[in-house]
Write a protein that holds these residues in place. Structure first.
Motif, mmCIF file in Angstrom:
data_model
loop_
_atom_site.group_PDB
_atom_site.id
_atom_site.type_symbol
_atom_site.label_atom_id
_atom_site.label_comp_id
_atom_site.label_asym_id
_atom_site.label_seq_id
_atom_site.Cartn_x
_atom_site.Cartn_y
_atom_site.Cartn_z
ATOM 1 N N ASP A 64 0.894 -1.219 0.109
ATOM 2 C CA ASP A 64 -0.069 -0.079 0.004
ATOM 3 C C ASP A 64 0.734 1.228 -0.014
ATOM 4 O O ASP A 64 0.671 2.387 -0.838
ATOM 5 N N ALA A 65 1.943 1.216 0.808
ATOM 6 C CA ALA A 65 2.848 2.388 0.919
ATOM 7 C C ALA A 65 3.552 2.775 -0.280
ATOM 8 O O ALA A 65 3.643 3.806 -0.918
ATOM 9 N N ILE A 66 3.966 1.310 -0.901
ATOM 10 C CA ILE A 66 4.735 1.590 -2.209
ATOM 11 C C ILE A 66 3.814 1.865 -3.370
ATOM 12 O O ILE A 66 4.266 2.637 -4.179
ATOM 13 N N ALA A 67 2.671 1.702 -3.425
ATOM 14 C CA ALA A 67 1.677 2.061 -4.366
ATOM 15 C C ALA A 67 1.658 3.549 -4.419
ATOM 16 O O ALA A 67 1.474 4.158 -5.303
ATOM 17 N N GLU A 68 1.526 4.131 -3.222
ATOM 18 C CA GLU A 68 1.650 5.434 -2.884
ATOM 19 C C GLU A 68 2.615 6.308 -3.386
ATOM 20 O O GLU A 68 2.568 7.282 -4.155
ATOM 21 N N PHE A 69 3.769 5.853 -3.208
ATOM 22 C CA PHE A 69 5.108 6.394 -3.648
ATOM 23 C C PHE A 69 5.139 6.267 -5.110
ATOM 24 O O PHE A 69 5.576 7.328 -5.730
ATOM 25 N N ALA A 70 4.699 5.075 -5.655
ATOM 26 C CA ALA A 70 5.041 5.075 -7.157
ATOM 27 C C ALA A 70 3.903 6.099 -7.733
ATOM 28 O O ALA A 70 4.008 6.593 -8.871
ATOM 29 N N SER A 71 2.640 6.325 -7.148
ATOM 30 C CA SER A 71 1.883 7.084 -7.771
ATOM 31 C C SER A 71 2.152 8.666 -7.775
ATOM 32 O O SER A 71 1.823 9.380 -8.708
ATOM 33 N N GLU A 72 2.938 9.071 -6.878
ATOM 34 C CA GLU A 72 3.494 10.188 -6.457
ATOM 35 C C GLU A 72 4.867 10.609 -7.304
ATOM 36 O O GLU A 72 5.181 11.698 -7.609
ATOM 37 N N CYS A 73 5.718 9.489 -7.701
ATOM 38 C CA CYS A 73 7.063 9.520 -8.181
ATOM 39 C C CYS A 73 6.846 9.801 -9.747
ATOM 40 O O CYS A 73 6.263 9.119 -10.455
ATOM 41 N N PHE A 74 7.523 10.931 -10.024
ATOM 42 C CA PHE A 74 7.623 11.124 -11.632
ATOM 43 C C PHE A 74 8.904 10.676 -12.158
ATOM 44 O O PHE A 74 9.005 10.670 -13.471
ATOM 45 N N MET A 75 9.874 10.161 -11.462
ATOM 46 C CA MET A 75 10.912 9.534 -11.795
ATOM 47 C C MET A 75 11.116 8.009 -11.704
ATOM 48 O O MET A 75 10.201 7.643 -11.030
ATOM 49 N N PRO A 76 12.031 7.390 -12.522
ATOM 50 C CA PRO A 76 12.081 5.874 -12.173
ATOM 51 C C PRO A 76 12.263 5.714 -10.612
ATOM 52 O O PRO A 76 13.221 6.315 -10.032
ATOM 53 N N GLY A 82 12.693 -6.797 2.230
ATOM 54 C CA GLY A 82 11.662 -7.927 1.829
ATOM 55 C C GLY A 82 11.201 -8.843 0.885
ATOM 56 O O GLY A 82 10.364 -9.437 0.929
ATOM 57 N N ILE A 83 11.850 -8.592 -0.262
ATOM 58 C CA ILE A 83 11.633 -9.257 -1.585
ATOM 59 C C ILE A 83 12.280 -10.545 -1.620
ATOM 60 O O ILE A 83 13.541 -10.622 -1.622
ATOM 61 N N ARG A 84 11.560 -11.570 -1.542
ATOM 62 C CA ARG A 84 11.845 -13.035 -1.541
ATOM 63 C C ARG A 84 11.383 -13.881 -2.625
ATOM 64 O O ARG A 84 11.698 -15.033 -2.797
ATOM 65 N N THR A 85 10.486 -13.477 -3.266
ATOM 66 C CA THR A 85 9.738 -14.474 -4.383
ATOM 67 C C THR A 85 9.594 -13.520 -5.599
ATOM 68 O O THR A 85 9.502 -12.229 -5.808
ATOM 69 N N VAL A 86 9.147 -14.212 -6.754
ATOM 70 C CA VAL A 86 9.034 -13.649 -8.093
ATOM 71 C C VAL A 86 7.859 -13.020 -7.946
ATOM 72 O O VAL A 86 7.369 -11.878 -8.572
ATOM 73 N N LYS A 87 6.759 -13.698 -7.177
ATOM 74 C CA LYS A 87 5.537 -13.021 -6.929
ATOM 75 C C LYS A 87 5.407 -11.813 -6.499
ATOM 76 O O LYS A 87 4.727 -10.827 -6.906
ATOM 77 N N GLN A 88 6.272 -11.660 -5.311
ATOM 78 C CA GLN A 88 6.372 -10.379 -4.940
ATOM 79 C C GLN A 88 6.934 -9.248 -5.912
ATOM 80 O O GLN A 88 6.439 -8.084 -5.888
ATOM 81 N N ALA A 89 7.778 -9.612 -6.554
ATOM 82 C CA ALA A 89 8.544 -8.757 -7.578
ATOM 83 C C ALA A 89 7.362 -8.532 -8.627
ATOM 84 O O ALA A 89 7.434 -7.116 -8.949
ATOM 85 N N ARG A 90 6.805 -9.176 -9.019
ATOM 86 C CA ARG A 90 5.741 -9.058 -10.096
ATOM 87 C C ARG A 90 4.466 -7.921 -9.656
ATOM 88 O O ARG A 90 3.983 -7.058 -10.178
ATOM 89 N N THR A 91 4.314 -8.294 -8.215
ATOM 90 C CA THR A 91 3.157 -7.298 -7.590
ATOM 91 C C THR A 91 3.793 -5.881 -7.531
ATOM 92 O O THR A 91 3.343 -4.652 -7.911
ATOM 93 N N LEU A 92 5.062 -5.763 -7.183
ATOM 94 C CA LEU A 92 5.894 -4.467 -7.179
ATOM 95 C C LEU A 92 5.935 -3.785 -8.616
ATOM 96 O O LEU A 92 5.603 -2.437 -8.811
ATOM 97 N N PHE A 93 6.284 -4.588 -9.477
ATOM 98 C CA PHE A 93 6.396 -3.783 -10.858
ATOM 99 C C PHE A 93 4.997 -3.513 -11.247
ATOM 100 O O PHE A 93 4.615 -2.329 -12.196
ATOM 101 N N SER A 94 3.711 -4.291 -10.976
ATOM 102 C CA SER A 94 2.421 -4.072 -11.419
ATOM 103 C C SER A 94 2.061 -2.492 -10.711
ATOM 104 O O SER A 94 1.086 -1.827 -11.168
#
Length: 253
Positions: A64-76, A82-94
């Motif tokens: 939830d926090a990361i989604a907020e960061f990404a929505s506010e962030c204009f740069m890459p 805490g990333i331990r699986t491909v599924k978690q990485a996929r969620t983060l990229f989404s």
């Protein structure tokens, strides 16, 4: 575009931003969303956010926090913690992240790099390594989650990460963290000479000359925390970032 990226690195702890010194004494420096908004205005190249508690506490990223960061962030935006699986990485990229920063999990499971790189590309994977020197000055891998030095030769481990598919190496000096006394240029030079992927230097920047110096040592990009959140000898909290023209001149000189 600058010849070398200059990347603010924000440390997340318990929902707020902190800055550490040698990985200790975290000092609260503000709200992450406010910091992101300021860096937007400063037209920052790229931003890294690292949750320094997630792996040690054995929990997943705060989506939830990361989604907020990404929505506010204009740069890459890159995120680690805490990333331990491909599924978690996929969620983060989404959620809109450009890159994931892997550290604790890949010390025991290099295949995680390969699995993520094969699905999303090597450019999306940053392998992060903390280095702490022993009493004889020898560089050792430091596990922040376990809070101890590890046995594998540090450069061999970095090469293993590159072979697995990491697109970049984020190399952080524990001994220089928060000191603002300059990067461990010798460490960066050794890594940059040996590895075929970009090396991002982190740990120790206190003035712009430190950025130029570590680039001369071979860093492809420079990352910093204290330099961009503290001002003056009393380390007053003030988020800042140099003008493009200043950085352009710095790397030209």
């Amino acid at each position: 575009m600058l010849s070398h990226r200059v990347i603010p690195t924000l440390l997340l702890s318990k929902g707020g931003l902190v800055k550490t010194t040698k990985f200790k004494q975290p000092k609260y420096v503000g709200d992450p969303v406010n910091a992101i908004r300021i860096f937007n205005e400063k037209e920052v190249d790229e931003l890294v956010v690292l949750d320094i508690d997630a792996s040690r506490e054995g929990r997943e990223p705060d989506y939830d926090a990361i989604a907020e960061f990404a929505s506010e962030c204009f740069m890459p935006l890159a995120y680690g913690g805490g990333i331990r699986t491909v599924k978690q990485a996929r969620t983060l990229f989404s959620l809109g992240l450009e890159k994931v920063v892997l550290q604790t999990a890949i010390l025991d499971n290099t295949e995680l790099i390969s699995d993520i790189a094969q699905r999303f590309g090597s450019q999306s994977v940053i392998a992060s390594v903390d280095i702490k020197r022993d009493w004889r000055g020898r560089a050792k891998i430091w596990s922040a989650a376990k809070r101890k030095k590890l046995d594998p030769p540090w450069l061999d481990k970095l090469q293993e990460f590159v072979d697995a598919g990491a697109g970049e190496i984020l190399l952080n000096s524990v001994d220089r963290d928060g000191t603002q006394q300059g990067y461990d240029n010798e460490l960066i030079a050794t890594a940059a000479k040996a590895l075929s992927v970009p090396v991002i230097a982190l740990g120790g920047a206190g003035k712009l000359e430190h950025l130029a110096s570590v680039v001369e040592s071979g860093a492809s990009a420079v990352a910093a925390g204290s330099l961009f959140v503290f001002q003056g000898p009393h380390r007053a909290v003030l988020i800042s970032y140099p003008r493009y023209s200043v950085l352009e001149s710095l790397f030209r000189s």
